[in-house]
Design an enzyme around this catalytic site. Structure first.
Site, mmCIF file in Angstrom:
data_model
loop_
_atom_site.group_PDB
_atom_site.id
_atom_site.type_symbol
_atom_site.label_atom_id
_atom_site.label_comp_id
_atom_site.label_asym_id
_atom_site.label_seq_id
_atom_site.Cartn_x
_atom_site.Cartn_y
_atom_site.Cartn_z
ATOM 1 N N SER A 155 0.882 -1.182 0.000
ATOM 2 C CA SER A 155 0.000 0.000 0.000
ATOM 3 C C SER A 155 0.910 1.220 0.000
ATOM 4 O O SER A 155 2.105 1.099 0.300
ATOM 5 C CB SER A 155 -0.847 -0.024 1.282
ATOM 6 O OG SER A 155 -1.479 1.214 1.507
ATOM 7 N N TYR A 168 -2.125 -0.988 10.405
ATOM 8 C CA TYR A 168 -2.140 -1.266 8.959
ATOM 9 C C TYR A 168 -0.824 -0.792 8.333
ATOM 10 O O TYR A 168 -0.202 -1.497 7.531
ATOM 11 C CB TYR A 168 -3.339 -0.542 8.345
ATOM 12 C CG TYR A 168 -3.587 -0.804 6.878
ATOM 13 C CD1 TYR A 168 -4.364 -1.882 6.461
ATOM 14 C CD2 TYR A 168 -3.053 0.044 5.900
ATOM 15 C CE1 TYR A 168 -4.612 -2.112 5.114
ATOM 16 C CE2 TYR A 168 -3.290 -0.182 4.553
ATOM 17 C CZ TYR A 168 -4.071 -1.267 4.163
ATOM 18 O OH TYR A 168 -4.296 -1.483 2.820
HETATM 19 N N1 NAD Z 1 -8.707 -0.480 -1.558
HETATM 20 C C1 NAD Z 1 -7.660 0.288 -1.335
HETATM 21 O O1 NAD Z 1 -7.754 1.525 -1.423
HETATM 22 C C2 NAD Z 1 -6.323 -0.326 -1.003
HETATM 23 C C3 NAD Z 1 -5.207 0.507 -1.050
HETATM 24 C C4 NAD Z 1 -3.948 -0.034 -0.811
HETATM 25 C C5 NAD Z 1 -3.807 -1.379 -0.543
HETATM 26 N N2 NAD Z 1 -4.924 -2.181 -0.488
HETATM 27 C C6 NAD Z 1 -4.705 -3.593 -0.240
HETATM 28 O O2 NAD Z 1 -5.170 -4.330 -1.350
HETATM 29 C C7 NAD Z 1 -5.533 -5.646 -0.950
HETATM 30 C C8 NAD Z 1 -6.930 -5.950 -1.470
HETATM 31 O O3 NAD Z 1 -7.854 -5.101 -0.811
HETATM 32 P P1 NAD Z 1 -9.255 -4.641 -1.436
HETATM 33 O O4 NAD Z 1 -9.262 -3.179 -1.415
HETATM 34 O O5 NAD Z 1 -9.533 -5.380 -2.679
HETATM 35 O O6 NAD Z 1 -10.226 -5.125 -0.237
HETATM 36 P P2 NAD Z 1 -11.481 -6.100 -0.196
HETATM 37 O O7 NAD Z 1 -11.936 -6.089 1.217
HETATM 38 O O8 NAD Z 1 -12.449 -5.759 -1.248
HETATM 39 O O9 NAD Z 1 -10.844 -7.519 -0.574
HETATM 40 C C9 NAD Z 1 -9.967 -8.190 0.298
HETATM 41 C C10 NAD Z 1 -10.227 -9.670 0.155
HETATM 42 O O10 NAD Z 1 -9.345 -10.360 1.058
HETATM 43 C C11 NAD Z 1 -10.084 -11.379 1.684
HETATM 44 N N3 NAD Z 1 -9.476 -11.746 2.964
HETATM 45 C C12 NAD Z 1 -9.424 -11.008 4.097
HETATM 46 N N4 NAD Z 1 -8.848 -11.691 5.072
HETATM 47 C C13 NAD Z 1 -8.524 -12.905 4.564
HETATM 48 C C14 NAD Z 1 -7.901 -14.049 5.107
HETATM 49 N N5 NAD Z 1 -7.520 -14.100 6.391
HETATM 50 N N6 NAD Z 1 -7.701 -15.118 4.297
HETATM 51 C C15 NAD Z 1 -8.098 -15.100 3.000
HETATM 52 N N7 NAD Z 1 -8.711 -14.030 2.452
HETATM 53 C C16 NAD Z 1 -8.917 -12.950 3.217
HETATM 54 C C17 NAD Z 1 -11.459 -10.799 1.860
HETATM 55 O O11 NAD Z 1 -12.446 -11.818 2.076
HETATM 56 C C18 NAD Z 1 -11.652 -10.060 0.560
HETATM 57 O O12 NAD Z 1 -12.241 -10.842 -0.447
HETATM 58 C C19 NAD Z 1 -5.431 -5.660 0.575
HETATM 59 O O13 NAD Z 1 -4.192 -6.228 0.947
HETATM 60 C C20 NAD Z 1 -5.450 -4.191 0.931
HETATM 61 O O14 NAD Z 1 -4.823 -3.938 2.157
HETATM 62 C C21 NAD Z 1 -6.167 -1.674 -0.703
#
Ligand code: NAD
Length: 280
Positions: A155, A168
């Site tokens: 991130s 985080y």
């Molecule tokens: N959305 C943003 O703005 C953003 C920005 C930077 C980084 N991220 C990172 O991107 C990645 C994806 O996030 P997203 O935004 O798509 O979120 P999201 O919540 O839509 O998707 C995350 C997925 O991870 C799964 N998950 C959570 N815990 C889990 C576990 N213990 N085992 C298996 N699966 C698990 C959830 O069920 C979900 O389907 C994450 O690592 C998040 O930290 C997101």
């Protein structure tokens, strides 16, 4: 001919959001997919988790590209279950070339107010889960001797401090450190290890009412449009949040042979969020 034709990619957190987008984009370019997701809500996240129906939809979208997919409800914190799905996938699909450790959660609070549970759950899923994901595949990559690409979704919070997200931020900095150590350890095996560091991306993690309220405490029931306005302020480029596919394109690049001599890097996909001096 796709850009990663004939490869097999393991994607965690693949039921929705960016993980689904990575799985579909990699399949579109010729990879078979191993899709892993918890498909349940987490104890300390303020928004609902993914469902088994979400993972089914990912499966359908991948199959539209005539690619094979093994989709399993597995917790990345569970080493044995992760190893089992990896072993099953290698038995069925023969090999795994690409790992995208994407599963993650977010929660919010000033560092001195976070509960022990919130701290621990974030570290366990975002950092330890990423390590367990890589650990389950690395011996296979080494033994096979044909290299590989491991991409951790960190991130911007893996590169700068983000208030009300100390846990985080620590987990995502930890992922960068993990990537750097693995990149050194695995280079002689031609296994490349990198992070993608997204800014604000339009996924259920960010686009949900509890999270909006936390970020805009002065507004009553803030809307998606309110969130877009604030996110646009954070970007240097004239955009609020990014489409998940834009992050998937960076994952695809790092997964492909186009990046065959790139390892140990952090790749921000953040619309210039981290540029210090923005002209508005
Ligand atoms: N959305 C943003 O703005 C953003 C920005 C930077 C980084 N991220 C990172 O991107 C990645 C994806 O996030 P997203 O935004 O798509 O979120 P999201 O919540 O839509 O998707 C995350 C997925 O991870 C799964 N998950 C959570 N815990 C889990 C576990 N213990 N085992 C298996 N699966 C698990 C959830 O069920 C979900 O389907 C994450 O690592 C998040 O930290 C997101």
């Amino acid at each position: 001919m796709g850009r990663i034709e004939g490869k097999v990619a393991l994607v965690t957190g693949a039921a929705r959001g960016m993980g689904r987008s990575h799985a579909v984009r990699l399949a579109q370019e010729g990879a078979d997919i191993v899709a892993v997701d918890l498909c349940a809500s987490l104890d300390t996240a303020p928004y609902p988790g993914a469902s088994s129906q979400d993972l089914d939809l990912t499966t359908q979208l991948v199959e539209q590209f005539d690619r094979r997919i093994i989709a399993r409800q597995v917790d990345v914190r569970d080493s044995k279950a992760m190893q089992a799905v990896v072993d099953e996938s290698i038995a069925e699909l023969d090999h795994i070339d690409i790992v995208c450790a994407n599963a993650g959660i977010a929660s919010f609070g000033f560092s001195w107010e976070l509960s022990d549970e919130a701290w621990q759950e974030i570290i366990d899923v975002n950092l330890t889960g990423a390590w367990k994901t890589a650990k389950a595949v690395i011996p296979h990559m080494i033994e096979r001797g044909q290299g590989g690409s491991i991409i951790f979704i960190s991130s911007v919070a893996g590169l700068i401090g983000v208030p009300t997200m100390a846990h985080y931020t620590a987990s995502k900095h930890g992922v960068v450190g993990l990537m750097r150590a693995l990149a050194v350890e695995l280079a002689r095996h031609d296994v490349r290890v990198n992070t993608v560091n997204p800014g604000n991306v339009d996924t259920p993690m960010v686009d949900n009412a509890p999270t909006r309220q936390i970020f805009m405490p002065d507004l009553r029931d803030p809307t998606r449009e309110d969130a877009e306005r604030i996110m646009k302020e954070m970007s240097a480029l004239p955009v609020s949040w990014l489409d998940p596919r834009e992050v998937s394109n960076a994952v695809l690049f790092l997964a492909s042979d186009e990046a065959r001599h790139i390892t140990g890097i952090t790749l921000p996909v953040d619309a210039g969020m981290m540029i210090p001096n923005k002209l508005k």
